[in-house]
Design a protein around this motif. Structure first.
Motif: not given
Length: 305
Positions: A101-102, A120-124, A128-130, A180-182
Motif C-alpha cells: 500500500i505504501s 490528498l495523498l499526503w493528507t491521508v 493516522p499520525m495526527w 497505524s504503520l502506513i
C-alpha cells in the motif's frame, strides 16, 4: 570620480564590520570538549532510559540462576509459543500489506503531476499520525463491527446475507496495525523513490520497453534498498504493538506485549517477562542486522530517520 564611487561601498562595509579583538576568535568548528558538554545531557538520558533498561532485561531474565531455562520456556510453553508465533506471523503479514500500500502511495506522490493528488495523498498519510492510538483503534473497531460500514456495504451489495464477524481475530489486528504503520512506510519509501529519475523510465519506454519492464528493470533496483529497510522498520515496530491486539484481537490473538503485561501484572513473573522481552528484542536486532547486511547500514539509517 569612478574610483571614488566604487571604493565607497568597500570602505563603508569595512567600517560596518565588527572589529576582531584577536585572530581566530570565531571558528565554525566546535571544539571536542564543547561538543561533549552540549551532548552530555542527551548521553545521560540515553544511558538511563534506553541502555540501562535493555541491559536490565537480560540481567533480570537470569537473576534466578536459570539463564537458558527462562529463554527455553518462551519457546516450549504453549501460551508463550502461541503468542510469539502470532506476533511474528501477523507482523510479517502487516509488513507485506503495508509495504504494498505504501509503495503505491509513495510512487503516486513522486510520479503524479497533479498537485491536488499529492496534497490528498499526503493528507491521508498524515492523518493516522495526527490521531491518538485509542482513537485509531476505535475507528477500526467501528468500521469492522457488525453494524459498521463494511458489513453494511456488503449487505447492500448482496455479497453476504448476514453480518460477518470481522472483529477479535487476526485480520482485525492486521488491519489496525497496518493502518497505524502506513505513514512510517510511506515516509521511508518516498525517500528511496524520490531518487528515481522519471525521465529514465520514459526513455526506456521510448526504446521499446514495456511499463512493467521499465519499473522492474530500472526503478526497482534503485529503490530496493529503501524498500527492504522500510520493511524492516515496519516489522520491528509491529512486533511491539500492545493496545491494538487487545482492542481488536481479544485474548485469542494475544501478542507478546500482551503476554509480557500479564506476566508482570497478573502473575508477577518478572523473570519470565524479562525473558519474553529479551526474545522479542533479539528478533528485532536480528532482523535489523540482516537488512543492514543486505542493503548497507547507511540505507537502513536513512529509512529509520
Amino acid at each position: 570620480m569612478t574610483q571614488q564611487t566604487t571604493g565607497a561601498p568597500a570602505r563603508s562595509a569595512a567600517n560596518d564590520a565588527p572589529p576582531l579583538t584577536r585572530a581566530g576568535s570565531w571558528r565554525l568548528e566546535m571544539s571536542a570538549i564543547n561538543g561533549f558538554l552540549l551532548s552530555f545531557p542527551l548521553i545521560v538520558m540515553l544511558a538511563l532510559f534506553v541502555v540501562y533498561p535493555l541491559i536490565r532485561i537480560f540481567i533480570e531474565a537470569s537473576s534466578d540462576g536459570d539463564t537458558f531455562g527462562r529463554y527455553a520456556t518462551v519457546f516450549t510453553n504453549p501460551v508463550s509459543r502461541r503468542a510469539l508465533t502470532t506476533t511474528l506471523v501477523d507482523s510479517v503479514v502487516v509488513t507485506l500489506v503495508a509495504t504494498i500500500i505504501s509503495l503505491t502511495i509513495a510512487w503516486t506522490i513522486h510520479a503524479t503531476s497533479r498537485r491536488w493528488v499529492r496534497i490528498l495523498l499526503w493528507t491521508v498519510t498524515l492523518i493516522p499520525m495526527w490521531t491518538g492510538v485509542i482513537m485509531k483503534n476505535y475507528a477500526i473497531f467501528i468500521m469492522l463491527s457488525k453494524q459498521g460500514p463494511v458489513n453494511s456495504v456488503l449487505l447492500a451489495l448482496g455479497v453476504i446475507d448476514e453480518p460477518l464477524s470481522l472483529l477479535y481475530n487476526d485480520t482485525a489486528v492486521i488491519v489496525g496495525i497496518t493502518y497505524s504503520l502506513i505513514p512510517y512506510a510511506v515516509f521511508s519509501l518516498f525517500a528511496a523513490i524520490s531518487t528515481i529519475n522519471l525521465q529514465t523510465l520514459t526513455a526506456a519506454e521510448a526504446l521499446g520497453a514495456t511499463r512493467t519492464r521499465a519499473l522492474f528493470g530500472i526503478a526497482l533496483p534503485v529503490a530496493k534498498g529503501g524498500i527492504l529497510a522500510s520493511m524492516a522498520l515496519v516489522f520491528v515496530l509491529s512486533i511491539g504493538f500492545y493496545i491494538t491486539p487487545v482492542m481488536l484481537g481479544g485474548p485469542q490473538t494475544a501478542f507478546m506485549a500482551t503476554l509480557i503485561n500479564q506476566q508482570l501484572n497478573s502473575r508477577y513473573d518478572f523473570q519470565g517477562a524479562s525473558a519474553s522481552a529479551a526474545v522479542l528484542l533479539i528478533v528485532a536486532v536480528l532482523v535489523l542486522a540482516v537488512v543492514a547486511a543486505l542493503v548497507g547500514a547507511k540505507t537502513l539509517k536513512r529509512a529509520i530517520r
